[in-house]
Design an enzyme around this catalytic site. Structure first.
Site, PDB file in Angstrom:
ATOM      1  N   HIS A   1       0.851  -1.186   0.000  1.00 23.81           N
ATOM      2  CA  HIS A   1       0.000   0.000   0.000  1.00 23.81           C
ATOM      3  C   HIS A   1       0.885   1.234   0.000  1.00 23.81           C
ATOM      4  CE1 HIS A   1      -3.969  -1.736   0.119  1.00 23.81           C
ATOM      5  NE2 HIS A   1      -3.629  -2.537   1.113  1.00 23.81           N
TER       6      HIS A   1
ATOM      7  N   ASP B   1      -0.209   7.249  -3.732  1.00 19.59           N
ATOM      8  CA  ASP B   1      -1.245   6.831  -4.682  1.00 19.59           C
ATOM      9  C   ASP B   1      -1.522   7.889  -5.744  1.00 19.59           C
ATOM     10  OD1 ASP B   1      -1.588   4.375  -3.548  1.00 19.59           O
ATOM     11  OD2 ASP B   1      -3.480   4.836  -2.546  1.00 19.59           O
TER      12      ASP B   1
END
Length: 401
Positions: A123, A153
């Protein structure tokens, strides 16, 4: 003004966070973005405005054939899978390019298409850790601080993915051929840190986080709590701005010492903190707004569009739902396109060709039939695909077309 990406046809294989935001950017600026959803009733994708949805079962050979056919007329395919998954479905870049040599295949991953960690789950925090960027974030003497998933991200991932897509499209103008974009968050994050890396190499940035001028180490580049529990940001780096900061706080240079003398920083910080706690955020905004002290209120994100400058720039807009439901807050796309010959100092705010098409925050498979027909599928073929559980539309049940 015609949207800059009008006419661009994009297929976005449904994923999480970075790939949907890449698709959102393209859709906001005019691209026809079709999200290819799995065979499910619902989606958790909150980044779907301006898109359409088709539901295709890639676990069936008919579904794979359907996507291949859709790719024949597409300019871009965005895929969010681990390396090798697309190939295992029979949809690898070589197969896609055999069907459409002009296709740009954007592969959005955390660790990249190759490398020691390429097959590992991860992540945002893991990608930032691997990139070296996470080590820079946080207070001195404390563990690294994860900045939500904005930096990895969306900045290192989505934005570099879009940059890669646009570069590949520009290259296609010259070569007539598409390309494969390896958009890895870990790559983008390290690239974003180019300035800090060079500063570390030259010695003007200390290795210990939280001790530098730009990372909260300096008292004149930090945030301070106000009387009402809100915060003010201070970024008075240059001497002339620092002087205006002191003036607004009712201080003189003699009260705080030399700005760049780090031995004076702890006492300077204490004085700044005590003074900022003496007024509310609104009172401090009244003191510093319109000055060159580099002091501004820390605004909550939902309120950004209501604050004075945010309202001028229309940073956040309230968009009505087509079905009469509750309006939603939407972040306005950036950058803005002003047009040649305009005086940007006049008018009510910057213009831009983005569209707020909230009606097309689609349900899963909402546009399956329409998109398939646009791509040459006949009603008979669509019915056959539905019976084979290869495609689906909105609603409940196994076959909804």
């Amino acid at each position: 003004m015609v949207a800059p990406l009008s006419g661009l046809r994009v297929l976005e294989l449904a994923g999480l966070a970075p790939s949907p935001f890449a698709g959102l950017i393209l859709a906001d600026f005019g691209a026809d973005v079709v999200r290819v959803d799995r065979m499910q009733r619902f989606t958790t994708d909150e980044l779907s405005r301006g898109k359409r949805s088709v539901c295709v079962n890639l676990k069936t050979k008919e579904g794979v054939a359907t996507l291949l056919r859709l790719c024949e007329k597409a300019d871009v395919l965005i895929e969010p899978f681990r390396p090798g998954v697309l190939e295992s479905l029979g949809l690898g870049p070589s197969i896609l390019h055999a069907r459409n040599p002009r296709l740009v295949v954007a592969r959005m991953t955390g660790f990249g298409q190759a490398g020691t960690y390429s097959q590992m789950a991860g992540h945002d925090i893991n990608y930032l850790a691997t990139s070296g960027v996470l080590s820079l974030l946080g207070r001195a003497g404390e563990p690294p601080l994860a900045p939500g998933n904005l930096l990895g991200d969306f900045a290192a991932g989505s934005l570099f993915c879009v940059v890669g897509i646009l570069m590949a499209l520009q290259q296609r103008q010259r070569t007539g051929k598409g390309d494969v974009v390896d958009a890895a968050i870990v790559d983008g994050a390290t690239y974003l840190a180019s300035f800090v890396l060079r500063a570390l190499e030259s010695g003007i940035w200390a290795p210990e986080r939280g001790t530098n001028m730009l990372d909260g180490g300096a008292p004149f580049y930090d945030c301070y709590e106000t009387k009402d529990g809100e915060y003010m940001s201070v970024g008075a780096l240059e001497s002339q701005f620092f002087a205006r900061l002191l003036g607004g706080l009712g201080l003189t240079a003699d009260d705080v010492g030399d700005q760049i003398d780090q031995s004076a920083w702890p006492e300077m910080r204490e004085k700044f903190a005590a003074i900022f706690r003496s007024k509310t955020q609104a009172e401090w905004s009244g003191v510093f707004d319109g000055t060159d002290a580099c002091v501004t209120a820390v605004v909550e994100l939902p309120e950004a569009g209501r604050a004075p400058h945010g309202a001028d720039r229309r940073l956040v807009v309230e968009a009505a739902a087509a079905d009469g439901g509750d309006a939603s807050l939407e972040a306005a796309p950036a950058p803005r396109f002003l047009g040649l010959g305009q005086d940007t100092r006049k008018g009510t705010g910057p213009s831009t060709p983005f569209r707020f098409d909230v009606r097309s925050r689609p349900s899963v498979g909402e546009h399956t039939v329409g998109v398939l027909k646009e791509n040459g599928f006949t009603a008979t073929e669509i019915a056959q695909l539905a019976r084979a559980n290869a495609v689906n539309g909105p609603g409940e049940g196994k076959s909804r077309l």
